[in-house]
Structures are given as C-alpha cells and as structure tokens.
Design a protein around this motif. Structure first.
Motif, PDB file in Angstrom:
ATOM      1  N   ARG A   1      25.350   9.535  12.967  1.00  0.00           N
ATOM      2  CA  ARG A   1      24.858   9.130  14.290  1.00  0.00           C
ATOM      3  C   ARG A   1      23.448   8.549  14.183  1.00  0.00           C
ATOM      4  O   ARG A   1      23.065   7.673  14.948  1.00  0.00           O
ATOM      5  CB  ARG A   1      24.877  10.329  15.237  1.00  0.00           C
ATOM      6  N   ALA A   2      22.680   9.034  13.209  1.00  0.00           N
ATOM      7  CA  ALA A   2      21.319   8.530  12.979  1.00  0.00           C
ATOM      8  C   ALA A   2      21.322   7.298  12.072  1.00  0.00           C
ATOM      9  O   ALA A   2      20.281   6.889  11.579  1.00  0.00           O
ATOM     10  CB  ALA A   2      20.449   9.627  12.372  1.00  0.00           C
ATOM     11  N   LYS A   3      22.514   6.742  11.835  1.00  0.00           N
ATOM     12  CA  LYS A   3      22.692   5.512  11.049  1.00  0.00           C
ATOM     13  C   LYS A   3      22.300   5.690   9.575  1.00  0.00           C
ATOM     14  O   LYS A   3      21.858   4.755   8.925  1.00  0.00           O
ATOM     15  CB  LYS A   3      21.943   4.344  11.674  1.00  0.00           C
ATOM     16  N   ILE A   4      22.465   6.908   9.072  1.00  0.00           N
ATOM     17  CA  ILE A   4      22.263   7.169   7.657  1.00  0.00           C
ATOM     18  C   ILE A   4      23.609   6.935   6.973  1.00  0.00           C
ATOM     19  O   ILE A   4      24.616   7.538   7.357  1.00  0.00           O
ATOM     20  CB  ILE A   4      21.785   8.611   7.410  1.00  0.00           C
ATOM     21  N   THR A   5      23.615   6.054   5.995  1.00  0.00           N
ATOM     22  CA  THR A   5      24.860   5.764   5.291  1.00  0.00           C
ATOM     23  C   THR A   5      24.918   6.571   4.000  1.00  0.00           C
ATOM     24  O   THR A   5      23.887   6.957   3.433  1.00  0.00           O
ATOM     25  CB  THR A   5      24.974   4.264   4.961  1.00  0.00           C
ATOM     26  N   ASP A   6      26.138   6.818   3.570  1.00  0.00           N
ATOM     27  CA  ASP A   6      26.338   7.550   2.322  1.00  0.00           C
ATOM     28  C   ASP A   6      25.763   6.730   1.170  1.00  0.00           C
ATOM     29  O   ASP A   6      25.828   5.507   1.165  1.00  0.00           O
ATOM     30  CB  ASP A   6      27.831   7.791   2.099  1.00  0.00           C
ATOM     31  N   SER A   7      25.178   7.404   0.237  1.00  0.00           N
ATOM     32  CA  SER A   7      24.627   6.701  -0.924  1.00  0.00           C
ATOM     33  C   SER A   7      25.106   7.384  -2.198  1.00  0.00           C
ATOM     34  O   SER A   7      25.389   8.583  -2.205  1.00  0.00           O
ATOM     35  CB  SER A   7      23.101   6.685  -0.863  1.00  0.00           C
ATOM     36  N   ASN A   8      25.219   6.597  -3.229  1.00  0.00           N
ATOM     37  CA  ASN A   8      25.602   7.131  -4.537  1.00  0.00           C
ATOM     38  C   ASN A   8      24.342   7.430  -5.328  1.00  0.00           C
ATOM     39  O   ASN A   8      23.531   6.546  -5.583  1.00  0.00           O
ATOM     40  CB  ASN A   8      26.484   6.126  -5.281  1.00  0.00           C
TER      41      ASN A   8
ATOM     42  N   ASN B   1      27.560   8.119 -10.887  1.00  0.00           N
ATOM     43  CA  ASN B   1      27.063   8.044  -9.513  1.00  0.00           C
ATOM     44  C   ASN B   1      27.860   9.012  -8.659  1.00  0.00           C
ATOM     45  O   ASN B   1      29.089   9.041  -8.729  1.00  0.00           O
ATOM     46  CB  ASN B   1      27.212   6.625  -8.960  1.00  0.00           C
ATOM     47  N   VAL B   2      27.147   9.810  -7.864  1.00  0.00           N
ATOM     48  CA  VAL B   2      27.775  10.852  -7.064  1.00  0.00           C
ATOM     49  C   VAL B   2      27.462  10.612  -5.590  1.00  0.00           C
ATOM     50  O   VAL B   2      26.322  10.326  -5.217  1.00  0.00           O
ATOM     51  CB  VAL B   2      27.247  12.247  -7.501  1.00  0.00           C
ATOM     52  N   SER B   3      28.478  10.746  -4.740  1.00  0.00           N
ATOM     53  CA  SER B   3      28.321  10.542  -3.302  1.00  0.00           C
ATOM     54  C   SER B   3      27.504  11.679  -2.687  1.00  0.00           C
ATOM     55  O   SER B   3      27.807  12.854  -2.902  1.00  0.00           O
ATOM     56  CB  SER B   3      29.698  10.476  -2.629  1.00  0.00           C
ATOM     57  N   LEU B   4      26.496  11.302  -1.916  1.00  0.00           N
ATOM     58  CA  LEU B   4      25.664  12.303  -1.242  1.00  0.00           C
ATOM     59  C   LEU B   4      26.486  13.069  -0.204  1.00  0.00           C
ATOM     60  O   LEU B   4      26.425  14.294  -0.138  1.00  0.00           O
ATOM     61  CB  LEU B   4      24.466  11.619  -0.573  1.00  0.00           C
ATOM     62  N   PHE B   5      27.265  12.348   0.602  1.00  0.00           N
ATOM     63  CA  PHE B   5      28.016  12.983   1.679  1.00  0.00           C
ATOM     64  C   PHE B   5      29.155  13.859   1.151  1.00  0.00           C
ATOM     65  O   PHE B   5      29.397  14.945   1.678  1.00  0.00           O
ATOM     66  CB  PHE B   5      28.574  11.939   2.631  1.00  0.00           C
ATOM     67  N   LEU B   6      29.859  13.383   0.120  1.00  0.00           N
ATOM     68  CA  LEU B   6      30.988  14.161  -0.408  1.00  0.00           C
ATOM     69  C   LEU B   6      30.526  15.435  -1.111  1.00  0.00           C
ATOM     70  O   LEU B   6      31.293  16.378  -1.252  1.00  0.00           O
ATOM     71  CB  LEU B   6      31.820  13.314  -1.375  1.00  0.00           C
ATOM     72  N   ASN B   7      29.283  15.452  -1.559  1.00  0.00           N
ATOM     73  CA  ASN B   7      28.758  16.617  -2.272  1.00  0.00           C
ATOM     74  C   ASN B   7      27.775  17.434  -1.430  1.00  0.00           C
ATOM     75  O   ASN B   7      27.004  18.210  -1.969  1.00  0.00           O
ATOM     76  CB  ASN B   7      28.086  16.165  -3.572  1.00  0.00           C
TER      77      ASN B   7
END
Length: 194
Positions: free
Chosen positions: A68-75, A90-96
C-alpha cells in the motif's frame, strides 16, 4: 422556478459532506496505517533482538501495508558459504519476510522506515491546499493511480489525457450553469471551518 431554486439550494447545501468525508477518510486511514506500521516495526525489532515471534502472525498484514505504501519486492543478493564453495543468489525480500538474515533484516528495516515516511507524508498532505488543488485539477490521473494502473505506459497516458480533457470540458460546461449553487456550497464549507 423559485421552488426549483430552493430545492437546488438545499441539495447543494448538503454536498459539503463529500469533501469533508474524503478529507476525514484520508486522514483517519493514513493515521491508522502510520501507527500500525510503527507497531509492526517494533514487533520486527523484537523478533530480531529478543526472539519474539509476534511478527510471524502479522507478516501478511505487514506486506500488505508495504505494498500500500508502494514498496515493491526486491531481490537481495546473498552469499552463502558451504565449506570451500561460495554460492551467490538473489533472495526475495517479501517471500522471506520476516527474516533474521542480516542483509534481509537491513532491507526490511529500510522498508519499515520508508512506509512510515509514506504514511506520514499522506497525513501531512491532508492539510496541504496544494495537494487538494492538484487532486481536483488532475482528478483522472489520480483515479488511475488509485486503481493501480501503471501511468508510465503510453496507452494509460493517452487515457489519462483523454479523460482529463473530458473532465475539464464537462467542468467548463457545468460551472457556469451551477455558478450560484457552487458559490453557496463554498460559502457553507467556509462556515464549517470557522
């Protein structure tokens, strides 16, 4: 016509609640999100330093507030050593999320800080007249942004331009017709803020 004018005056007199409702919704929702992100950030810090697992139950809410704060997932690049071999990935911030891995934790703390700043900016914009003027002048663009469209695409830019033209064409036609009613509504709005 006197009855019609009186009826129109009463209807326009009640329209003041629309801008007030929009203002209150924006203020209350962003204030809630701001304080919720601060609480979740504290829970994440407790997870990092004290082992408190409360943030595990709040992971989906946290990610929703990030988006909602327009933060996108980053590797995030990580280096893993196993014996003599060094493996880079590279590891996904959101998935982890949530993670206690140092690089992921650092990126997560930055995401919390960014989200707090985003919601604080939205709270302050409630009291900024330039924000409201921009919202009215470029209403179609803001509607497209609110609906989640990518406004950098050429087709979407064309649609925004087209709807902005239609919006202003209708506005130019409506304002002279309802000039007296609009004045009454503005005067009533100003009375509320006195």
């Amino acid at each position: 016509t006197n009855y019609y004018e009186k009826e129109m005056y009463q209807k326009m007199n009640k329209l003041w609640f629309i801008p007030i409702s929009v203002f209150l919704f924006k203020l209350i929702s962003n204030t809630y999100y701001f304080f919720r992100v601060k609480t979740l950030s504290r829970h994440y810090n407790e997870f990092l330093y004290k082992g408190n697992t409360q943030i595990l139950k709040e992971a989906s809410e946290t990610l929703e507030l990030f988006k909602r704060a327009k933060i996108t997932d980053s590797n995030i690049p990580l280096v893993k050593k196993s014996g003599v071999l060094v493996q880079s990935m590279n590891v996904s911030l959101f998935l982890n999320f949530p993670s206690q891995v140092r690089d992921l934790a650092s990126a997560t703390v930055k995401a919390f800080d960014f989200a707090e700043g985003f919601y604080l900016k939205n709270i302050k914009s409630c009291f900024n007249p330039i924000y409201w003027i921009d919202l009215i002048v470029f209403a179609p663009k803001h509607i497209f942004l609110y609906l989640g469209f990518d406004t950098n695409k050429v087709f979407i830019k064309f649609l925004i331009l087209f709807f902005n033209f239609i919006f202003w064409l209708i506005s130019v036609l409506i304002i002279p017709v309802f000039q007296d009613e609009i004045k009454v509504m503005i005067v009533n709005l100003l009375k509320i803020f006195r």
